[in-house]
Scaffold this motif. Structure first.
Motif, mmCIF file in Angstrom:
data_model
loop_
_atom_site.group_PDB
_atom_site.id
_atom_site.type_symbol
_atom_site.label_atom_id
_atom_site.label_comp_id
_atom_site.label_asym_id
_atom_site.label_seq_id
_atom_site.Cartn_x
_atom_site.Cartn_y
_atom_site.Cartn_z
ATOM 1 N N SER A 179 45.907 -33.941 -28.308
ATOM 2 C CA SER A 179 44.434 -33.574 -27.811
ATOM 3 C C SER A 179 43.874 -34.991 -27.185
ATOM 4 O O SER A 179 44.035 -35.867 -27.855
ATOM 5 C CB SER A 179 43.516 -33.147 -28.953
ATOM 6 O OG SER A 179 43.471 -34.091 -30.154
ATOM 7 N N ILE A 180 43.044 -34.907 -26.144
ATOM 8 C CA ILE A 180 42.563 -35.927 -25.249
ATOM 9 C C ILE A 180 40.980 -35.710 -25.148
ATOM 10 O O ILE A 180 40.894 -34.612 -25.015
ATOM 11 C CB ILE A 180 43.360 -36.623 -24.398
ATOM 12 C CG1 ILE A 180 43.488 -35.665 -23.266
ATOM 13 C CG2 ILE A 180 44.792 -37.134 -24.571
ATOM 14 C CD1 ILE A 180 44.101 -35.876 -21.981
ATOM 15 N N ARG A 181 40.072 -36.701 -25.106
ATOM 16 C CA ARG A 181 38.810 -36.797 -24.589
ATOM 17 C C ARG A 181 38.701 -37.485 -23.434
ATOM 18 O O ARG A 181 38.195 -38.854 -23.600
ATOM 19 C CB ARG A 181 37.843 -37.191 -25.716
ATOM 20 C CG ARG A 181 37.949 -36.332 -26.805
ATOM 21 C CD ARG A 181 37.225 -34.894 -26.385
ATOM 22 N NE ARG A 181 35.842 -35.126 -26.217
ATOM 23 C CZ ARG A 181 34.928 -34.875 -26.884
ATOM 24 N NH1 ARG A 181 34.950 -34.682 -28.315
ATOM 25 N NH2 ARG A 181 33.529 -34.977 -26.719
ATOM 26 N N PRO A 182 39.324 -37.453 -22.164
ATOM 27 C CA PRO A 182 39.119 -38.090 -21.013
ATOM 28 C C PRO A 182 37.892 -38.636 -20.711
ATOM 29 O O PRO A 182 37.061 -37.875 -20.522
ATOM 30 C CB PRO A 182 40.003 -37.339 -19.938
ATOM 31 C CG PRO A 182 40.767 -36.176 -20.562
ATOM 32 C CD PRO A 182 39.903 -36.206 -21.853
ATOM 33 N N LEU A 183 37.465 -39.974 -20.284
ATOM 34 C CA LEU A 183 36.307 -40.484 -20.003
ATOM 35 C C LEU A 183 36.569 -41.237 -18.859
ATOM 36 O O LEU A 183 37.498 -42.023 -18.008
ATOM 37 C CB LEU A 183 36.099 -41.477 -21.018
ATOM 38 C CG LEU A 183 34.636 -42.407 -20.771
ATOM 39 C CD1 LEU A 183 33.508 -41.530 -20.607
ATOM 40 C CD2 LEU A 183 34.689 -43.669 -21.504
ATOM 41 N N ASP A 184 35.603 -40.588 -17.673
ATOM 42 C CA ASP A 184 35.542 -41.066 -16.179
ATOM 43 C C ASP A 184 35.150 -42.789 -16.504
ATOM 44 O O ASP A 184 34.064 -43.087 -17.081
ATOM 45 C CB ASP A 184 34.396 -40.541 -15.621
ATOM 46 C CG ASP A 184 34.496 -40.664 -14.015
ATOM 47 O OD1 ASP A 184 34.191 -41.890 -13.592
ATOM 48 O OD2 ASP A 184 34.687 -39.614 -13.405
ATOM 49 N N VAL A 185 35.790 -43.743 -15.893
ATOM 50 C CA VAL A 185 35.477 -44.825 -15.773
ATOM 51 C C VAL A 185 34.297 -45.431 -15.340
ATOM 52 O O VAL A 185 33.494 -46.268 -15.886
ATOM 53 C CB VAL A 185 36.749 -45.617 -15.031
ATOM 54 C CG1 VAL A 185 36.620 -45.392 -13.820
ATOM 55 C CG2 VAL A 185 36.787 -47.091 -15.502
ATOM 56 N N ASP A 186 33.603 -44.473 -14.573
ATOM 57 C CA ASP A 186 32.279 -44.927 -13.850
ATOM 58 C C ASP A 186 31.342 -44.654 -15.110
ATOM 59 O O ASP A 186 30.363 -45.154 -15.054
ATOM 60 C CB ASP A 186 32.000 -43.830 -12.752
ATOM 61 C CG ASP A 186 32.613 -44.116 -11.517
ATOM 62 O OD1 ASP A 186 33.116 -45.238 -11.362
ATOM 63 O OD2 ASP A 186 32.856 -43.043 -10.929
ATOM 64 N N SER A 266 48.735 -39.966 -29.478
ATOM 65 C CA SER A 266 47.638 -39.770 -30.583
ATOM 66 C C SER A 266 46.770 -38.717 -30.144
ATOM 67 O O SER A 266 46.228 -38.517 -28.953
ATOM 68 C CB SER A 266 47.008 -41.105 -31.078
ATOM 69 O OG SER A 266 46.299 -41.768 -29.909
ATOM 70 N N ASN A 267 46.102 -38.011 -31.300
ATOM 71 C CA ASN A 267 44.882 -37.256 -30.816
ATOM 72 C C ASN A 267 43.457 -38.027 -31.024
ATOM 73 O O ASN A 267 43.294 -38.636 -31.746
ATOM 74 C CB ASN A 267 44.915 -36.161 -32.027
ATOM 75 C CG ASN A 267 46.126 -35.268 -32.124
ATOM 76 O OD1 ASN A 267 46.583 -34.612 -31.029
ATOM 77 N ND2 ASN A 267 46.727 -34.967 -33.228
ATOM 78 N N GLU A 268 43.047 -37.794 -29.783
ATOM 79 C CA GLU A 268 41.578 -38.497 -29.606
ATOM 80 C C GLU A 268 40.330 -37.734 -30.175
ATOM 81 O O GLU A 268 40.362 -36.509 -29.772
ATOM 82 C CB GLU A 268 41.578 -38.828 -28.188
ATOM 83 C CG GLU A 268 42.669 -39.823 -27.446
ATOM 84 C CD GLU A 268 42.469 -40.119 -25.990
ATOM 85 O OE1 GLU A 268 43.012 -41.089 -25.690
ATOM 86 O OE2 GLU A 268 41.715 -39.435 -25.474
ATOM 87 N N ALA A 269 39.793 -38.239 -30.951
ATOM 88 C CA ALA A 269 38.511 -37.668 -31.441
ATOM 89 C C ALA A 269 37.691 -38.494 -31.988
ATOM 90 O O ALA A 269 37.989 -39.673 -32.471
ATOM 91 C CB ALA A 269 38.799 -36.523 -32.601
#
Length: 302
Positions: A179-186, A266-269
């Motif tokens: 699982s991931i929580r992608p973050l926009d770099v902007d 890794s699981n992002e949370a």
């Protein structure tokens, strides 16, 4: 406001410089390790480029003197023969913090990662945790932003996604089920600028992630759909990949290692996303993925 950015030629640094180029009220000093790296900075950023040596305390302090805030972006995930987690993530952070104190810089912002923990058995997370501890114990007014996988044009994670999504068949570690929580770099850079503003004493730690929990394989599938095709996903066992990289490590130093594989699978949370606290409106993942693809790769919408 005067802001100095270390690691300004990183993927995050270049995009941050573009954000700052439109701010006439902010003067930027872009710190890089060499004159060659300075040549890679966005030409329209308007920043003053400076080559810095983290092993030269007096020179580093002189470069940072006059800054109202230092944004520390320097660091590595992949070690190289000339750069280790200790030197790039820990020692460089200590050098910057010491230089801030010697130069009278009142505030610092450290961009860190989810999972940073000085006591971690993972060497990368441990190094990032020790870097955080250096900032926390510095006596400076500071903000630490922990991030997940960052997506934006030119970012390493984004390049990997675009490459994998362009294939008809792709092999992902563990099938890409983590699982991931992608973050926009902007969005990250808007948070960084917010953290550069004067604040009270002490250190605030924020965990900032994207708005949508998903899996890595789903991100690949969604990017492929924007290109007009589907991707067949095959799985490589994580243990097998770690064994292979451990064996190859006998012949080289750095690059892909079991340590890196643990990080990227890794699981992002987070317990509480810091978007509200930082005043950041998060970009939808679909919009972020649209920005990653070159125009010729997208299928026109009806």
């Amino acid at each position: 406001m005067n802001i100095a950015i270390t690691g300004a030629n990183s993927g995050v640094g270049k995009i941050l410089l573009r954000h700052l180029a439109a701010r006439a009220d902010i003067h930027v000093v872009a710190c890089v390790r060499s004159a060659q790296a300075a040549g890679d900075l966005p030409p329209s950023s308007g920043a003053s480029a400076r080559a810095v040596d983290y092993d030269n305390p007096a020179e580093l302090a002189a470069t940072l003197r006059g800054a109202d805030c230092v944004v520390h972006l320097a660091g590595i995930l992949l070690e190289r023969p000339t750069s280790s987690y200790q030197t790039a993530n820990v020692d460089a952070t200590k050098a910057v913090v010491d230089a801030c104190k010697n130069a009278g810089v009142p505030r610092a912002v450290l961009v860190s990662v989810l999972g940073a923990d000085a006591k971690s058995a993972n060497r990368y997370w441990s190094s990032k945790g020790r870097a955080e501890r250096i900032v926390s114990e510095s006596g400076l007014s500071a903000a630490i932003i922990r991030t997940p996988i960052l997506l934006g044009p030119g970012m390493a994670g984004a390049r990997a996604i675009v490459h994998q999504a362009s294939q008809r068949k792709v092999t992902l570690l563990g099938g890409g089920r983590h699982s991931i929580r992608p973050l926009d770099v902007d969005d990250l850079n808007r948070a960084v600028l917010r953290c550069c503003e004067p604040s009270g004493a002490g250190v605030a730690i924020y965990e900032l992630v994207g708005p949508e929990p998903t899996t890595y394989r789903d991100v690949i599938a969604r990017a492929a759909a924007l290109m007009g095709h589907a991707v067949s996903v095959r799985s490589m066992p994580v243990w097998l990949a770690k064994l292979g990289t451990a064996l190859s490590a006998w012949k080289r130093h750095g690059g892909m290692t079991p340590t890196v594989i643990d990080v990227i699978t890794s699981n992002e949370a987070v317990h509480e996303n810091a978007d509200v606290a930082l005043g950041v409106t998060l970009t939808p993942l679909s919009a972020t993925l649209e920005k990653l693809l070159p125009p010729q790769a997208k299928v026109p919408r009806p």
